[in-house]
Enzyme design. Structure first.
Site, PDB file in Angstrom:
ATOM      1  N   ASP A  67      14.676 -53.948  53.040  1.00  0.00           N
ATOM      2  CA  ASP A  67      15.197 -54.791  54.302  1.00  0.00           C
ATOM      3  C   ASP A  67      14.114 -55.393  55.102  1.00  0.00           C
ATOM      4  O   ASP A  67      12.924 -55.021  55.176  1.00  0.00           O
ATOM      5  CB  ASP A  67      16.377 -54.303  54.827  1.00  0.00           C
ATOM      6  CG  ASP A  67      15.976 -52.957  55.626  1.00  0.00           C
ATOM      7  OD1 ASP A  67      14.775 -52.651  55.759  1.00  0.00           O
ATOM      8  OD2 ASP A  67      16.645 -52.050  55.856  1.00  0.00           O
ATOM      9  N   ASN A 137      24.658 -44.868  62.833  1.00  0.00           N
ATOM     10  CA  ASN A 137      26.039 -45.281  62.615  1.00  0.00           C
ATOM     11  C   ASN A 137      26.209 -44.991  61.015  1.00  0.00           C
ATOM     12  O   ASN A 137      27.210 -45.585  60.678  1.00  0.00           O
ATOM     13  CB  ASN A 137      26.196 -46.545  63.058  1.00  0.00           C
ATOM     14  CG  ASN A 137      25.548 -47.575  62.398  1.00  0.00           C
ATOM     15  OD1 ASN A 137      24.816 -47.408  61.351  1.00  0.00           O
ATOM     16  ND2 ASN A 137      25.704 -48.860  62.664  1.00  0.00           N
ATOM     17  N   HIS A 139      24.394 -46.332  58.327  1.00  0.00           N
ATOM     18  CA  HIS A 139      23.906 -47.228  57.596  1.00  0.00           C
ATOM     19  C   HIS A 139      22.862 -46.803  56.787  1.00  0.00           C
ATOM     20  O   HIS A 139      22.201 -45.951  57.147  1.00  0.00           O
ATOM     21  CB  HIS A 139      23.528 -48.461  58.522  1.00  0.00           C
ATOM     22  CG  HIS A 139      22.154 -48.598  59.207  1.00  0.00           C
ATOM     23  ND1 HIS A 139      22.037 -49.280  60.252  1.00  0.00           N
ATOM     24  CD2 HIS A 139      21.019 -47.770  59.082  1.00  0.00           C
ATOM     25  CE1 HIS A 139      20.871 -49.146  61.009  1.00  0.00           C
ATOM     26  NE2 HIS A 139      20.172 -48.309  60.128  1.00  0.00           N
ATOM     27  N   GLU A 144      25.778 -52.176  56.841  1.00  0.00           N
ATOM     28  CA  GLU A 144      26.517 -51.612  58.131  1.00  0.00           C
ATOM     29  C   GLU A 144      27.654 -51.317  57.858  1.00  0.00           C
ATOM     30  O   GLU A 144      28.277 -51.479  56.809  1.00  0.00           O
ATOM     31  CB  GLU A 144      26.225 -52.869  59.290  1.00  0.00           C
ATOM     32  CG  GLU A 144      24.885 -53.038  59.424  1.00  0.00           C
ATOM     33  CD  GLU A 144      24.316 -52.036  60.881  1.00  0.00           C
ATOM     34  OE1 GLU A 144      24.390 -50.924  60.537  1.00  0.00           O
ATOM     35  OE2 GLU A 144      23.681 -52.654  61.832  1.00  0.00           O
TER      36      GLU A 144
HETATM   37  C1  F6R Z   1      14.655 -49.706  57.719  1.00  0.00           C
HETATM   38  C2  F6R Z   1      15.848 -49.207  57.218  1.00  0.00           C
HETATM   39  C3  F6R Z   1      16.950 -48.507  58.268  1.00  0.00           C
HETATM   40  C4  F6R Z   1      16.272 -47.042  58.880  1.00  0.00           C
HETATM   41  C5  F6R Z   1      17.380 -46.439  59.597  1.00  0.00           C
HETATM   42  C6  F6R Z   1      16.794 -45.464  60.360  1.00  0.00           C
HETATM   43  O1  F6R Z   1      13.938 -50.380  56.837  1.00  0.00           O
HETATM   44  O2  F6R Z   1      16.370 -49.586  56.290  1.00  0.00           O
HETATM   45  O3  F6R Z   1      18.187 -48.194  57.597  1.00  0.00           O
HETATM   46  O4  F6R Z   1      16.086 -46.251  57.661  1.00  0.00           O
HETATM   47  O5  F6R Z   1      17.912 -47.329  60.575  1.00  0.00           O
HETATM   48  O6  F6R Z   1      15.590 -45.680  61.274  1.00  0.00           O
HETATM   49  P1  F6R Z   1      14.681 -44.600  61.716  1.00  0.00           P
HETATM   50  O7  F6R Z   1      13.963 -43.938  60.547  1.00  0.00           O
HETATM   51  O8  F6R Z   1      13.786 -45.449  62.834  1.00  0.00           O
HETATM   52  O9  F6R Z   1      15.572 -43.590  62.460  1.00  0.00           O
END
Ligand code: F6R
Length: 263
Positions: A67, A137, A139, A144
């Site tokens: 992403d 949350n 995701h 989301e």
């Molecule tokens: C980032 C992504 C997000 C993160 C998630 C957790 O490329 O796809 O889904 O994996 O927000 O983020 P961290 O690892 O920073 O807690």
């Protein structure tokens, strides 16, 4: 679904690197899907170290970014492309052509851009291993709560929970506002990967882990869609596993099945 509960984030990173390395040994031209965010960085560090030390050879892998924030270019320190370049691509020293990253500055026909990204994944033979982190949350990627569980690569608006988390952890320290839109592989793109590896560490992820693993399959917790995946492996540290009702069962099960499946 296989759930490993490991003592800490370092053990999670090592186990994740072991699993990725096993795949690359079996299939040197493996196609990887790579999350950015903080959680997988130590795993990427471990993999690039093993490559440098000659323990594994990642020269023939292909990789796709999961992403990207729209409005951020690859040189922006908070962009997913920058994170993946700095922590994985540059340390490996491989030709950039093997790495497909979203262009956060893309302007034009976004639907066509997303279709073309999906086509590139298909052309590469599909994803062998999708590495994921977990949003507080629930995701995955930037899918989301309330997203389509059958969605493919698409533009998204980030939820307020994500904006607040990312402002605090990433953008406020840079003195910047959080981008409110992004582009992400969809839940169906992720589910089409032959194996999914979810890494979650720290107490802030404990609720989302419990919702996703022990709650109902629901678009309100996109990670619960991994319940549908035939080969999803969750790597959790003790803190992230803290709210799981069946924690002791998962620990016994993973010890048994890891031996049977040589994982
Ligand atoms: C980032 C992504 C997000 C993160 C998630 C957790 O490329 O796809 O889904 O994996 O927000 O983020 P961290 O690892 O920073 O807690």
């Amino acid at each position: 679904m296989l759930i490993f509960i490991l003592p800490d984030a370092i053990a999670v990173s090592r186990k994740a690197a072991d699993l990725a390395a096993d795949l690359v040994r079996r299939k040197p031209s493996a196609v990887l899907g790579l999350a950015a965010g903080a959680t997988p960085l130590a795993m990427y560090g471990e993999l690039t170290r093993r490559h440098r030390d000659g323990e594994i050879d990642l020269s023939n892998v292909t990789a796709f970014g999961l992403d990207e924030y729209l409005t951020l270019g690859a040189d922006h320190p908070a962009s997913c492309a920058h994170t993946l370049r700095r922590h994985f691509i540059e340390p490996l020293g491989l030709p950039p052509a093997r790495f497909h990253l979203f262009d956060g500055l893309f302007q034009g026909d976004m639907a066509a851009y997303c279709t073309e990204y999906e086509a590139r994944i298909a052309q590469a033979g599909g994803l062998d291993l999708q590495i994921l982190g977990l949003g507080v949350n629930g995701h995955i990627g930037f899918n989301e709560p309330g997203c389509s569980l059958q969605g493919r690569t698409h533009p998204v608006c980030l939820r307020r929970t994500t904006l607040a988390t990312n402002l605090r952890t990433v953008f406020a320290p840079l003195g910047e506002q959080v981008p409110t839109t992004a582009v992400s592989m969809g839940v169906a793109t992720i589910l089409a990967a032959r194996r999914v590896l979810m890494l979650a560490t720290g107490g802030s992820k404990a609720d989302a882990v419990a919702w996703a693993l022990e709650g109902p399959l629901t678009a309100m917790v996109p990670a619960s869609a991994l319940q549908l995946h035939p080969d999803a492996i969750w790597l959790l540290d003790e803190a992230a596993a803290g709210r799981l009702a069946l924690k002791a069962d998962y620990m016994a099960e993973s010890a048994t099945l890891a031996a049977v499946l040589a994982l």
